[in-house]
Every structure is written in C-alpha cells, then in structure tokens.
Design a protein around this motif. Sequence first.
Motif, PDB file in Angstrom:
ATOM      1  N   GLN A   1       0.820  -1.222   0.000  1.00  0.00           N
ATOM      2  CA  GLN A   1       0.000   0.000   0.000  1.00  0.00           C
ATOM      3  C   GLN A   1       0.850   1.267   0.000  1.00  0.00           C
ATOM      4  O   GLN A   1       0.568   2.211  -0.752  1.00  0.00           O
ATOM      5  CB  GLN A   1      -0.947   0.000   1.206  1.00  0.00           C
ATOM      6  CG  GLN A   1      -1.978  -1.119   1.187  1.00  0.00           C
ATOM      7  CD  GLN A   1      -2.894  -1.058  -0.028  1.00  0.00           C
ATOM      8  OE1 GLN A   1      -3.667  -0.135  -0.176  1.00  0.00           O
ATOM      9  NE2 GLN A   1      -2.812  -2.055  -0.888  1.00  0.00           N
TER      10      GLN A   1
ATOM     11  N   ARG B   1      -8.536  10.377  -5.186  1.00  0.00           N
ATOM     12  CA  ARG B   1      -9.314   9.441  -4.372  1.00  0.00           C
ATOM     13  C   ARG B   1      -8.544   8.148  -4.113  1.00  0.00           C
ATOM     14  O   ARG B   1      -8.587   7.578  -3.024  1.00  0.00           O
ATOM     15  CB  ARG B   1     -10.636   9.131  -5.073  1.00  0.00           C
ATOM     16  CG  ARG B   1     -11.703   8.664  -4.130  1.00  0.00           C
ATOM     17  CD  ARG B   1     -12.649   7.648  -4.728  1.00  0.00           C
ATOM     18  NE  ARG B   1     -13.197   6.852  -3.643  1.00  0.00           N
ATOM     19  CZ  ARG B   1     -12.601   5.758  -3.175  1.00  0.00           C
ATOM     20  NH1 ARG B   1     -11.478   5.335  -3.699  1.00  0.00           N
ATOM     21  NH2 ARG B   1     -13.129   5.096  -2.158  1.00  0.00           N
TER      22      ARG B   1
ATOM     23  N   LEU C   1      -3.758   5.849   1.786  1.00  0.00           N
ATOM     24  CA  LEU C   1      -3.307   6.394   3.065  1.00  0.00           C
ATOM     25  C   LEU C   1      -4.221   6.015   4.219  1.00  0.00           C
ATOM     26  O   LEU C   1      -3.763   5.617   5.291  1.00  0.00           O
ATOM     27  CB  LEU C   1      -3.218   7.924   2.974  1.00  0.00           C
ATOM     28  CG  LEU C   1      -1.906   8.536   2.485  1.00  0.00           C
ATOM     29  CD1 LEU C   1      -1.967  10.046   2.593  1.00  0.00           C
ATOM     30  CD2 LEU C   1      -0.702   7.998   3.253  1.00  0.00           C
ATOM     31  N   THR C   2      -5.515   6.146   4.012  1.00  0.00           N
ATOM     32  CA  THR C   2      -6.476   5.966   5.103  1.00  0.00           C
ATOM     33  C   THR C   2      -7.047   4.559   5.196  1.00  0.00           C
ATOM     34  O   THR C   2      -7.556   4.161   6.244  1.00  0.00           O
ATOM     35  CB  THR C   2      -7.653   6.945   4.944  1.00  0.00           C
ATOM     36  OG1 THR C   2      -8.362   6.634   3.723  1.00  0.00           O
ATOM     37  CG2 THR C   2      -7.153   8.384   4.866  1.00  0.00           C
ATOM     38  N   GLY C   3      -6.971   3.809   4.089  1.00  0.00           N
ATOM     39  CA  GLY C   3      -7.586   2.483   4.057  1.00  0.00           C
ATOM     40  C   GLY C   3      -9.081   2.528   3.829  1.00  0.00           C
ATOM     41  O   GLY C   3      -9.740   1.484   3.763  1.00  0.00           O
ATOM     42  N   ASP C   4      -9.642   3.734   3.683  1.00  0.00           N
ATOM     43  CA  ASP C   4     -11.077   3.883   3.436  1.00  0.00           C
ATOM     44  C   ASP C   4     -11.347   3.726   1.938  1.00  0.00           C
ATOM     45  O   ASP C   4     -10.984   4.598   1.146  1.00  0.00           O
ATOM     46  CB  ASP C   4     -11.550   5.256   3.924  1.00  0.00           C
ATOM     47  CG  ASP C   4     -13.050   5.463   3.699  1.00  0.00           C
ATOM     48  OD1 ASP C   4     -13.742   4.468   3.397  1.00  0.00           O
ATOM     49  OD2 ASP C   4     -13.506   6.608   3.814  1.00  0.00           O
ATOM     50  N   ARG C   5     -11.987   2.643   1.561  1.00  0.00           N
ATOM     51  CA  ARG C   5     -12.233   2.359   0.140  1.00  0.00           C
ATOM     52  C   ARG C   5     -13.693   2.590  -0.244  1.00  0.00           C
ATOM     53  O   ARG C   5     -14.121   2.158  -1.312  1.00  0.00           O
ATOM     54  CB  ARG C   5     -11.823   0.922  -0.181  1.00  0.00           C
ATOM     55  CG  ARG C   5     -10.359   0.633   0.105  1.00  0.00           C
ATOM     56  CD  ARG C   5      -9.931  -0.718  -0.443  1.00  0.00           C
ATOM     57  NE  ARG C   5      -8.580  -1.039  -0.010  1.00  0.00           N
ATOM     58  CZ  ARG C   5      -8.311  -1.745   1.075  1.00  0.00           C
ATOM     59  NH1 ARG C   5      -9.296  -2.219   1.817  1.00  0.00           N
ATOM     60  NH2 ARG C   5      -7.064  -1.988   1.430  1.00  0.00           N
TER      61      ARG C   5
ATOM     62  N   ALA D   1      -5.912   8.854  -1.442  1.00  0.00           N
ATOM     63  CA  ALA D   1      -6.530   8.936  -0.118  1.00  0.00           C
ATOM     64  C   ALA D   1      -6.852   7.552   0.430  1.00  0.00           C
ATOM     65  O   ALA D   1      -6.657   7.281   1.624  1.00  0.00           O
ATOM     66  CB  ALA D   1      -7.803   9.781  -0.192  1.00  0.00           C
ATOM     67  N   SER D   2      -7.320   6.646  -0.441  1.00  0.00           N
ATOM     68  CA  SER D   2      -7.652   5.289   0.021  1.00  0.00           C
ATOM     69  C   SER D   2      -6.407   4.517   0.417  1.00  0.00           C
ATOM     70  O   SER D   2      -6.441   3.707   1.351  1.00  0.00           O
ATOM     71  CB  SER D   2      -8.429   4.534  -1.063  1.00  0.00           C
ATOM     72  OG  SER D   2      -7.596   4.251  -2.168  1.00  0.00           O
TER      73      SER D   2
END
Length: 322
Positions: A30, A86, A92-96, A89-90
């Motif tokens: 990642q 986007r 870095l944050t793991g928010d998919r 950001a995913s």
Amino acid sequence: MQLMEKGDAENQTDFTEFILLAFGDLPELQILLFLVFLVIYIVTMAGNILIIALLVTDQHLHTPMYFFLGNLSCLETCYTSILLPRMLASFLTGDRTISVVGCMTQFFVLCFLATTECYLLAAMSYDRYLAICKPLHYGTCMNGKLCLQLAAGCWINGFLPSIIMMCFMSQLIFCGPNEMDHFFCDLTPILKLSCSDTSQIMLVLYIFSFLDVVSPFLLTMTSYVCIVSTILRISSTIGRQRAFSTCSSHLIVLTLFYGTVMIVYMLPKSSNLRALNKVFSVCYTVLTPLTNPLVYSLRNREVKAALRKAVRKCLAFTKNSD
C-alpha cells in the motif's frame, strides 16, 4: 432479488456506498503503491499544466496541432484529477468506500472524458493528414474556425452519449453485495452489482461504443493509412523522417490508449484475468495522461524550444528582481 426489481421506487437501494476493493489484496504494497501513484499524479499534473501554459504564452505554438494538444492536456488534467486523488486517499487511510452518487458521478465524468479523447485523437489525426497529405491546402483548410468547430464537436460528442448513459444508469437498482473489485467506478463492475435488468443499458452501450469509440478509431486509422502511404512516396530519406516525426508522438499516444482500452474491454471477464484487467486499466486511465506531456515535450523540438525560452525569461526576471 426479484422483490427488489418489483419494489417501490423508494426501495431502490439497500445501501448508500460501494466498496472499491482496488489493490486491497496487496496490503504489504500500500505505501509503495501510494508513492508510485503520487509521483505519477504530480508529474502528470505538472507536465500537462506546463504544456497548457506554454501553448498559451508562446506565439510560435499557436497552430492547429498545438491547439488540439492543448485541448488534450486539459482533458488529461481533468481525467487524472477525478481518479488519482481518491486512490491516493484510500491508500493512506484504508477507506475504500464511495457513495453511490459519487460512484455514478465518477463514472459519468470518466465516460465523458474518455469519449471526448477518442474524438480529439481523431481530430488530431485529421490535422496531421491535412498537413502531410494536403500541405498546399493545409493553411486554408485547417483555419481557426474549423479548429474551434472540431474541438467543440469533440467535447459535445463526448458529453451527449455520457448524459444519455447516465439517464439509463440512474434507473439501476442495487440490492447487494456492494463490493466492487476495481479501483474506479467502471461500467462492467457497476452492472455486475445491479439486480436490475441491464439488457437495455447493454444495447445502448453497444450503440454508443460503435458510434463514439469504433467510428473515431476507424477515422483515425484511415488518416494514418493515408499518412503512411504519402510518407513512403517521399523520395528523400530526410524528408520521410521529417514527415514521420510530426506524427510519431501522436501514434505513441494512440497505440497506448486504444491498445489498452481494447484489451480491457475485449478480455474475457474471468476471475483468473481479473488482476491483468486491473493492470491494463491502469495503463489507459493513469499512464496515458502521464505519457501525453512526456511524449509531446521530450520528442517535440518546438515545445522544447518554447520551454527553454520560458526558462530563460524566468531566470532573467529573477535576476532583474534581485
């Protein structure tokens, strides 16, 4: 599922978000993927914005070929901006997660820009055809009015089918699951998650694919068949090299864009080829916008001359201000 198809309009979705699995099956990569795509994003944006700035400020680049190149750079800047931030950001944050509305919006913008690119590449090939095959008539044929009409036609022809597709896509019903095995909202993954009848959308898709992808591709190939045959008839080797150098950059972008798009959408949708499909999707969505400034700036003497002149002006301005 049948109940959902027959349900009321207010029960169209059981969820409000999709989960883009993307490269989540590679957790150990990642950070590396984030760094790679960050570099690609910075280079792509800087390169395309630099080309736009050079084309606007340098009078020697106010020609039809560079006018279309400027349109292409604007398009690639938008394309990259709707996709890569986007993704970064995913990583870095793991928010998919992405909302259903956000997913549909992303699909619409990407569809609009990809279709416009097909027409822009066709317009650029027509410009090269006139320059090489009809050089005596080039100045009168490819005038400012025609350039504006062609560019406007490219953007309008990209917008209209995309908005029609969105009208059909807005009728889709989603009732689970909501995991999309892709890194952006593409048509096939969206349809796979829908429990609606998608036969009508597929028919519209086939019609627009022929009109807005196959037709511009055939026009582009026809132009280059004429260009190559004209170049081969040039007697001097230097003349042939000079003629080919004016369209070789365009050919590189064409090959990368159309080659990867055809592989992605003609590749069998089996689970074994899913990873390969993602790789080729990265090529036409991420690498094509990257190659545009690299190919056109590094291989084009006029752009490099304009860049050197701009650098000299900046250095002179800095010295004077000191």
